[in-house]
Design an enzyme around this catalytic site. Structure first.
Site, PDB file in Angstrom:
ATOM      1  N   GLU A   4       0.816  -1.210   0.000  1.00 51.25           N
ATOM      2  CA  GLU A   4       0.000   0.000   0.000  1.00 51.25           C
ATOM      3  C   GLU A   4       0.854   1.267   0.000  1.00 51.25           C
ATOM      4  O   GLU A   4       0.726   2.128   0.876  1.00 51.25           O
ATOM      5  CB  GLU A   4      -0.954  -0.007   1.209  1.00 51.25           C
ATOM      6  CG  GLU A   4      -1.920  -1.187   1.191  1.00 51.25           C
ATOM      7  CD  GLU A   4      -2.916  -1.213   2.350  1.00 51.25           C
ATOM      8  OE1 GLU A   4      -2.571  -0.682   3.419  1.00 51.25           O
ATOM      9  OE2 GLU A   4      -4.004  -1.751   2.157  1.00 51.25           O
TER      10      GLU A   4
ATOM     11  N   ASP B 186      -8.385  -9.126   4.524  1.00 51.35           N
ATOM     12  CA  ASP B 186      -8.121  -8.022   5.429  1.00 51.35           C
ATOM     13  C   ASP B 186      -9.200  -7.908   6.504  1.00 51.35           C
ATOM     14  O   ASP B 186     -10.048  -7.026   6.426  1.00 51.35           O
ATOM     15  CB  ASP B 186      -8.039  -6.715   4.622  1.00 51.35           C
ATOM     16  CG  ASP B 186      -7.521  -5.551   5.446  1.00 51.35           C
ATOM     17  OD1 ASP B 186      -7.027  -5.795   6.557  1.00 51.35           O
ATOM     18  OD2 ASP B 186      -7.609  -4.409   4.963  1.00 51.35           O
TER      19      ASP B 186
ATOM     20  N   GLU C 101     -12.310  -2.506  12.730  1.00 47.99           N
ATOM     21  CA  GLU C 101     -12.350  -1.757  11.469  1.00 47.99           C
ATOM     22  C   GLU C 101     -13.528  -2.165  10.574  1.00 47.99           C
ATOM     23  O   GLU C 101     -14.327  -1.330  10.172  1.00 47.99           O
ATOM     24  CB  GLU C 101     -11.031  -1.937  10.721  1.00 47.99           C
ATOM     25  CG  GLU C 101     -11.050  -1.255   9.355  1.00 47.99           C
ATOM     26  CD  GLU C 101      -9.721  -1.365   8.621  1.00 47.99           C
ATOM     27  OE1 GLU C 101      -8.750  -1.909   9.185  1.00 47.99           O
ATOM     28  OE2 GLU C 101      -9.656  -0.889   7.473  1.00 47.99           O
TER      29      GLU C 101
HETATM   30  C1  BDP Z   1      -6.073  -2.285   6.478  1.00 51.33           C
HETATM   31  C2  BDP Z   1      -6.363  -0.894   6.873  1.00 51.33           C
HETATM   32  C3  BDP Z   1      -5.232   0.044   6.611  1.00 51.33           C
HETATM   33  C4  BDP Z   1      -3.952  -0.528   7.166  1.00 51.33           C
HETATM   34  C5  BDP Z   1      -3.708  -1.878   6.552  1.00 51.33           C
HETATM   35  C6  BDP Z   1      -2.510  -2.598   7.135  1.00 51.33           C
HETATM   36  O1  BDP Z   1      -7.520  -0.466   6.193  1.00 51.33           O
HETATM   37  O2  BDP Z   1      -5.563   1.270   7.198  1.00 51.33           O
HETATM   38  O3  BDP Z   1      -2.878   0.306   6.939  1.00 51.33           O
HETATM   39  O4  BDP Z   1      -4.811  -2.706   6.817  1.00 51.33           O
HETATM   40  O5  BDP Z   1      -2.730  -3.561   7.877  1.00 51.33           O
HETATM   41  O6  BDP Z   1      -6.954  -3.088   7.198  1.00 51.33           O
HETATM   42  O7  BDP Z   1      -1.383  -2.263   6.852  1.00 51.33           O
END
Ligand code: BDP
Length: 679
Positions: free
Chosen positions: A286, A365, A393
């Site tokens: 990301e 996720d 989340e």
């Molecule tokens: C996701 C989240 C994000 C995190 C990412 C992570 O939406 O904000 O940065 O995981 O685990 O669940 O790096």
């Protein structure tokens, strides 16, 4: 206040049967060890006992004449018989023993922090009104790493935080008053947490400087607070640091100058914090920098850091949440679910022994329902730990009630069959299947500076339960719920039964009114709260449900799909691949089926969607009624907090119910068998 004190309420004991016994024991406390954590244990007794028993105790090192004696195994050796000695010697460093008869109670730890764990165990028994006059307890944590990851940013915000601002930072400064950090450490140690990373895995500009002189003195102070409670401090780092904060023009892990830069950096950090835990790293994920930029892989990247930390016993916790977040939704051959395994499995055996891979519990996720990640246990020669998310989340953001212990238990109980039957995730992360040097569990924390720490008071149960569960994964969800409720709200039948019922049903309820049958991702993009069925459908994130006029679900089979099922061992490979065998709750995760496909439950998919969504909404109404019945049993503040959250949950459930049902009615043209109103 009651909401602030979470499960360490230490309310006056009212059980007349027990009070005398407790008053007897808590009169003369003999302390035979002097370590920091033993001192913390004594402090905790000082905080707890006067409140619970309206009594004070004396402290001395006169063990013979004490009613409770605490100390580590060495200092207490004379008071342990050979059987007790042997038992402790057999166990790990964090093990403790509690033994009592009518006269005396002994708490012996294999280390100083183990004494603290033992004292917390005793205080828990007292809060639960248990008999403590004939105890013979020996306990050790099943998992070596029991960690929390704070996703706190230096500006005070918290990534995926639902309980206010950070307790660590405010406006790019460390908070001055560290009381909350200390209390947080107390709470964590009371459930056995032993490691924490204090900044977001996404390390933005200023946080990159945490590992420099600019901030290390402050971090040193925070490490000192956690140390007292046996919690080791870690920092998330920016892989690009040598460029961002150093004066190098590369962060290539195979470049000598980069390697030296990190070695010097490690030295500098350990000068401030001799017991610093190490780095948590989100790399090539990301938009975060990583070794890919230099055509190196994750082993190259993590090993380079591992070598720098090695002289100081530091560890590299390298996250496996790596996938292409810029994929083309038209390309149906790439599958985000495959990514972690595809990236990491081929690297098995190449990681340094102080690298630990941190793998999310599922392949996507933290959705409300996912299969267990096939990567866990699949790398016999690489240390691993599992990552859970205590922060809700995708599970209601601490507005909606969602007690997550049952979900984590299901994952831990998953038998991977990687080395035959019984190779469960629970045993793998405990280090009992592969010869890991380090392993365990990490989770994203759910706390912030709200007075009650977790936004929704009932979300405290997830933090409590996380610690308890990973200390002892054989505890049942029910047991953990009961312990938590009694300590938090007291032991009244009505309160206990009602809240327990609410907690245990919560995950199922949430699942009912949100995305169906394991498909996930029908949330509002970005914020991840509330429904938006197609919100992620044509985006770059790899998060699709493929609903069309004929059917729904992601084909991950070998023959016609992405082949993700091949990442599992038998029998899962076959079970998940086979429409007749795949469990209903994961059907749409693995298969694309027509709306009239019949589930094992006997319902069609479309009817299941309608029924679950109508039911989920009604169940939330039920939660509201249940809570209403506790009006006279729970203090006003906590009562009002939960009541307010439940009302908001009802609004949310309604949105979900109506949008999901309407969407699928319009897509499929198939009506509800029971003729209910679909908007
Ligand atoms: C996701 C989240 C994000 C995190 C990412 C992570 O939406 O904000 O940065 O995981 O685990 O669940 O790096």
């Amino acid at each position: 206040s009651k909401k602030y004190n979470m499960w360490l309420q230490y309310q006056p004991i009212t059980d007349t049967k027990m009070i005398e016994q407790y008053q007897y024991f808590f009169t003369k406390i003999g302390v035979l060890s002097e370590g920091l954590q033993v001192q913390a244990a004594l402090d905790e007794l000082h905080a707890a006992v006067p409140q619970m028993l309206d009594a004070k105790f004396t402290v001395s090192n006169d063990a013979l004449n004490s009613t409770i004696v605490i100390g580590n195994r060495n200092d207490l050796a004379r008071f342990l018989d050979s059987e007790q000695q042997a038992k402790l010697a057999d166990m790990n460093d964090e093990a403790f023993l509690i033994a009592s008869n009518q006269e005396q109670l002994i708490i012996a730890g294999n280390s100083d922090v183990a004494v603290l764990y033992g004292v917390h165990h005793l205080l828990r028994l007292v809060q639960l009104n248990e008999d403590i006059a004939q105890l013979s307890v020996v306990e050790q944590p099943k998992n070596q790493f029991r960690m929390l990851n704070q996703w706190d940013n230096f500006d005070g915000s918290i990534e995926r935080g639902y309980s206010g601002q950070s307790i660590f930072y405010q406006h790019n400064q460390f908070v001055e008053d560290k009381t909350r950090i200390k209390d947080y450490a107390r709470f964590l140690s009371s459930v056995g947490i032993n490691a924490i990373s204090i900044n977001n895995v996404n390390v933005w500009e200023e946080e990159t400087y945490f590992i420099t002189k600019k901030y290390l003195p402050e971090i040193q102070e925070i490490a000192g607070i956690f140390r007292v409670y046996g919690i080791t401090l870690y920092l998330s780092i920016n892989f690009g640091s040598p460029v961002t904060i150093g004066d190098l023009d590369t962060a290539d892990p195979l470049d000598q100058s980069v390697q030296n830069w990190w070695k010097e950096k490690a030295k500098e950090i350990y000068d401030y914090i001799p017991d610093f835990g190490g780095f948590v790293v989100k790399a090539d994920s990301e938009n975060r920098p990583g070794p890919f930029t230099y055509e190196r892989d994750h082993a190259d990247g993590s090993n380079m850091l591992a070598k720098a930390l090695e002289p100081f016993q530091g560890k590299v916790i390298w996250r496996c949440f790596v996938y292409n977040h810029l994929q083309d939704w038209r390309d149906r051959t790439t599958d985000r679910a495959r990514a972690a395994y595809d990236h990491f499995k081929p690297l098995d055996g190449r990681f340094h022994e102080n690298v630990i891979l941190q793998v999310k519990n599922g392949p996507m996720d933290f959705q409300v329902r996912e299969p267990a990640s096939p990567l866990i246990g699949a790398m016999p020669n690489t240390n691993q730990m599992i990552e859970f998310q205590v922060a809700q989340e995708y599970t209601g953001q601490q507005i909606d009630l969602c007690y997550l212990i049952p979900q984590w238990k299901e994952i831990l109980a998953f038998d991977t069959h990687i080395k035959g039957t019984g190779t469960t995730i629970e045993e793998i992360v405990a280090g009992n299947i592969h010869p890991y040097k380090y392993s365990g569990v990490a989770a994203v924390s759910n706390i912030g500076d709200d007075e009650n720490w977790t936004g929704n008071t009932l979300a405290q149960a997830n933090l409590y339960g996380y610690g308890r569960l990973i200390w002892n994964p054989s505890l049942l969800s029910e047991q953990i719920a009961e312990e938590w409720i009694k300590q938090t709200f007291g032991s009244k039948e009505e309160v206990l039964n009602t809240i327990e019922d609410m907690l245990l049903n919560a995950w199922g309820i949430y699942e009912n009114y949100t995305a169906p049958l394991g498909v996930g991702w029908m949330v509002t993009p970005g914020v991840h709260y509330g429904p938006n069925i197609d919100g992620y459908e044509y985006s770059k994130w790899g998060t699709y449900h493929f609903a069309d006029r004929d059917g729904i679900g992601v084909d991950r089979t070998k023959e016609t799909g992405t082949g993700y099922t091949e990442q599992y061992q038998e029998p899962h490979r076959t079970i998940y691949n086979d429409l007749d065998q795949v469990p209903d709750e994961l059907l749409l995760f693995f298969h694309h089926v027509p709306y009239k496909y019949t589930l094992k439950s006997g319902k069609t998919v479309i009817q299941h969607i309608y029924d679950a969504h109508f039911k989920g909404y009604e169940q939330v109404e039920g939660l509201i009624e249940q809570w209403e019945n506790l009006r006279n049993y729970v203090d006003n503040e906590r009562f009002a907090n939960v009541q307010d959250r439940l009302e908001r949950q009802l609004d949310n459930a309604k949105e979900w119910r109506d949008q999901i049902n309407t969407y699928f009615y319009r897509k499929s043209g198939i009506g509800d068998q029971h003729g209910r109103t679909i908007y």
